[in-house]
Design an enzyme around this catalytic site. Structure first.
Site, PDB file in Angstrom:
ATOM      1  N   GLY A 243       0.592  -1.250  -0.027  1.00 35.20           N
ATOM      2  CA  GLY A 243       0.034   0.085   0.023  1.00 35.20           C
ATOM      3  C   GLY A 243       0.825   1.123   0.090  1.00 35.20           C
ATOM      4  N   GLY A 538       1.590   0.978  13.025  1.00 37.70           N
ATOM      5  CA  GLY A 538       0.953  -0.204  13.170  1.00 37.70           C
ATOM      6  C   GLY A 538       1.344  -1.260  13.913  1.00 37.70           C
ATOM      7  CE  LYS A 715      10.966   4.974  20.814  1.00 38.73           C
ATOM      8  NZ  LYS A 715      12.162   5.587  20.710  1.00 38.73           N
ATOM      9  CD  GLU A 719       5.692   5.549   7.292  1.00 39.29           C
ATOM     10  OE1 GLU A 719       4.791   5.510   6.438  1.00 39.29           O
ATOM     11  OE2 GLU A 719       5.851   6.381   8.324  1.00 39.29           O
TER      12      GLU A 719
HETATM   13 MO1  MOS Z   1       1.836   5.328   5.543  1.00 40.24          MO
HETATM   14  S1  MOS Z   1       2.371   6.573   4.058  1.00 40.24           S
HETATM   15  O1  MOS Z   1       1.084   6.329   6.366  1.00 40.24           O
HETATM   16  O2  MOS Z   1       0.723   4.045   4.727  1.00 40.24           O
END
Ligand code: MOS
Length: 759
Positions: A243, A538, A715, A719
């Site tokens: 995604g 997540g 954590k 990203e």
């Molecule tokens: Mo991320 S860019 O918040 O899926």
């Protein structure tokens, strides 16, 4: 469960299952092709018809007329839905442009019709027979051209602009100065699985099998768009083939499938064809950025300023390239500015590490340039400017909610309770020190263009990785059954990240059962609402929600056993207290025991700045004759709290590094500024790295726990890995060639005329 004091010892600390490099429990399904993605769901409802989405051929203007007659008469066509016959639709809260356009057109390839037919080929063929007359409007498509029309824009969790001390004065009096401007490109998420949905109506109830990162947002935006209640909608997204932010929000495949199924009175499936995706959906906006750094001769930064410009449709958000500059390096006098200009290109929105990815791609070149001006090693320069408190304004806590966009435009130091909160944990310096040793940094030539390996010019570069650690409410339901099995249900998604696996590890650890006794069910709006997958929140937040539910289940089990929950031990499928023990299966009995809870994050988030850190090391070879760059080696050293599963975490980091190499060397949506669209809108024209481009990657995780972040003490890492990596590549290219490219991607045309002589 409220998380409002730092985590003490808890069952997760046993690390019998959590922290182990467990294989993905969904791996066999994925590798054998038996994990059913949205478009594969032939099993869920019979008699599915096919929808094909037609995109607008203009970027801005109006549809004057749409002639459907030939298309309607084409073989196999069941119905055609467009804005004229779709009924009343509202715009959702989370997308910027309407998902079904017309008569007004807001961007190129905005969906204007969906053709429904018995087969995909029939729907596609009929769509070509629709005749549309447009009145083309005048739009703005060039960021550089509209830059001066930009105004400061709030980032979703902080103000658009900040100022501390006297930046202008300190910069102008600094003995060593850098003032440079840079560009990053428009980028496309290019995930493997296209946006796809199957929609079926049962009376006034809608079932949607789709590919989406945030189930609860999909439900609420679909409800808003269709004007029906959320209770009438069920969204299911158990497997997502990537995604990267493109699937955070409802997109046209889902809405068009729902509208088409309503009109056709039978289930309809829609996948966006690859060539439609870049202009129909979302992308990361290009940025123009200016960085000014002033330092004393000893390398201490006295002034740091970062301005960033991006563009979007009216009502859209900013790509805030300057945000990380508030927190990364010390310096008494500072300013940041994130400005947004109106553009009529397709909607810009979050793509992996929004803000920090392009922001660090620039800041970390500037740091390299400044180190050179100071005659310092770039690692030493960063170490001299380390800070354990936030030197500028910290992000506002606890808002992963994109609807809470509106803050004040400018923050004032005096208005904050603690102007410079400490980081909950910050081991940036350690990342550099360990990495330098491991990578062989001492072999780097400090003057560029000096190292040859045959036809290759060789260079090394570094950059800091930095990304906020967002935490957000997340719920789960856990059920213990009469066979000692545990089932976890939460609407969390697994977008290829490993959610299934780390959630199973969490439940197994908490309840003292083997991993194969845990069944995880995800991605269904009938399950408790989770944090979803985004912003690298997540992994930590969703497992913390499972932790909370498991704590409740432990209490229920202890109570049933007549034990005190406080001293009960859960191990080997039993609950034990003193010399007594009872099998969990026996206690659960035929009816089972169920518990549900949510983790909610509270004040800790305001008292501390939570961030993740890393150091990227890259070695490149640049062909001395052709100017082509090849990455030879990469190393990332990461400090990101407890690593819940080193195998899935490593996959996240190497995937992100790969994406960062794309941003550095290849990825750019090219704009036709006359017509207003992305020209290279498929995977032939939009290049991303393939295996041959990435010969060697290594990841080291520091042994770290962060009790401020959650009971998991973990954590995000999903990203972090893309943050800074593009600059590490750019700095390595400079070290190899002596050519400083400030305009991504670093393609050979930007190097070749300036390279040292090849002979
Ligand atoms: Mo991320 S860019 O918040 O899926």
């Amino acid at each position: 469960m409220k998380f409002d004091t730092p985590a003490g010892n808890n069952p997760i600390d046993q690390l019998k299952v959590v922290g182990q490099p467990v294989d993905r429990i969904d791996g066999p399904l994925k590798t054998t092709g038996t994990a059913a993605y949205a478009y594969d769901r032939y099993d869920v409802v019979p008699n599915q018809a096919y929808g094909y989405v037609l995109g607008s051929a203009i970027a801005k203007g109006r549809i004057l007329s749409m002639d459907l007659s030939a298309a309607k008469a084409a073989p196999g066509v069941i119905t055609i839905v467009n804005a004229q016959n779709a009924g009343k639709l509202a715009k959702g809260d989370l997308n910027t442009a309407k998902l079904l356009g017309g008569p007004e057109i807001q961007h190129y390839h905005q969906a204007i019709a969906v053709v429904v037919a018995e087969t995909f080929e029939q729907a596609r063929a009929a769509a070509q027979l629709i005749r549309v007359d447009y009145a083309r409007g005048k739009g703005s498509y060039d960021l550089a051209e509209v830059k001066n029309k930009a105004s400061p824009a709030d980032v979703f969790n902080s103000a658009g602009e900040t100022a501390v001390g006297n930046f202008t004065g300190a910069f102008s009096s600094a003995p060593v100065q850098l003032d440079a401007s840079y560009r990053t490109a428009h980028e496309s998420h290019s995930m493997l699985e296209p946006h796809a949905s199957v929609a079926a109506w049962d009376g006034d109830r809608l079932s949607l099998w789709t590919s989406n990162q945030m189930i609860a947002w999909a439900v609420s935006d679909m409800a808003k768009t269709l004007g029906i209640s959320k209770e009438k909608i069920r969204v299911m997204s158990p497997y997502v083939g990537g995604g990267f932010g493109a699937k955070l929000f409802l997109r046209s495949d889902a809405l068009m499938a729902a509208l088409a199924a309503r009109a056709a009175k039978r289930p309809v499936k829609v996948a966006l064809q690859r060539a439609l995706i870049p202009n129909n959906t979302v992308h990361r906006s290009a940025t123009i950025q200016r960085v000014r750094i002033g330092a004393a001769k000893d390398g201490k930064i006295t002034a740091i300023g970062h301005e960033s410009w991006s563009g979007n449709l009216a009502g859209g958000g900013v790509e805030a390239g300057a945000v990380q500059t508030r927190a990364l390096y010390a310096g008494a006098n500072r300013m940041t500015s994130n400005r947004l200009a109106p553009l009529d290109l397709p909607e810009a929105n979050a793509m992996r590490a929004p803000n920090e990815a392009p922001g660090l791609a620039v800041l970390e070149i500037a740091m390299d340039e400044m180190a050179e001006k100071l005659g310092l090693d770039p690692i030493e320069f960063r170490i001299r400017n380390d800070t354990q408190v936030v030197p500028d304004f910290p992000a506002k806590p606890g808002s992963s909610d994109p609807q809470s966009k509106k803050g004040e435009q400018k923050e004032k130091e005096a208005e904050r309770p603690n102007p410079h909160p400490p980081f909950s944990k910050r081991q940036l310096v350690q990342c550099f020190q360990i990495g330098a040793q491991r990578f062989g940094w001492d072999k780097r030539s400090s003057s560029p263009g000096q190292v040859r390996d045959g036809r290759w010019l060789i260079g090394m570069g570094v950059a800091s990785a930095f990304r906020d650690n967002l935490v957000t409410k997340s719920a789960a339901r856990v059920r213990l059954d009469g066979r000692g099995g545990v089932t976890v249900e939460t609407d969390m998604t697994d977008i290829g990240t490993g959610s299934y696996t780390i959630i199973a590890q969490t439940a197994a650890e908490m309840l003292g059962v083997p991993l194969n006794k845990v069944k995880v069910r995800l991605g269904d709006s009938s399950f408790p609402v989770s944090c979803g997958s985004g912003g690298q929140w997540g992994g930590n937040s969703s497992t913390s929600g499972v932790y909370a539910a498991c704590m409740k289940l432990r209490e229920a089990v202890a109570q049933k056993a007549g034990f005190s929950a406080n001293d009960a031990v859960f191990a080997d499928g039993q609950i034990r207290s003193g010399t007594q023990s009872v099998a969990l299966a026996e206690l659960a009995g035929a009816r089972g025991i169920v518990a549900e809870d949510a983790i909610e994050f509270d004040k800790l988030n305001e008292q501390y700045q939570q961030s993740t850190f890393g150091a990227h090391f890259v070695e490149v070879g640049v062909d001395a004759v052709t100017g082509e760059t090849r990455v030879r080696r990469m190393l990332a050293v990461c400090a990101a709290g407890r690593i819940l599963n080193p195998k899935t975490a490593r996959s996240q980091v190497i995937g992100a590094m790969t994406m960062g190499v794309g941003a550095a060397l290849m990825e750019e949506l090219a704009v036709d500024t006359r017509i207003g669209f992305f020209v290279n809108h498929d995977l032939a024209g939009y290049e991303v790295p393939v295996h041959a481009d990435i010969p060697h990657q290594e990841v080291i995780f520091l042994d770290e726990t962060d009790p401020i972040s959650s009971p998991m003490k973990a954590k995000g890492v999903g990203e972090l890995g893309i943050c800074g990596i593009a600059a590490a590549v750019a700095n390595a290219v400079y070290n190899a060639t002596g050519v400083r490219v400030r305009d991504y991607p670093i393609t050979l045309d930007k190097l070749i005329g300036k390279m040292p002589s090849a002979v």
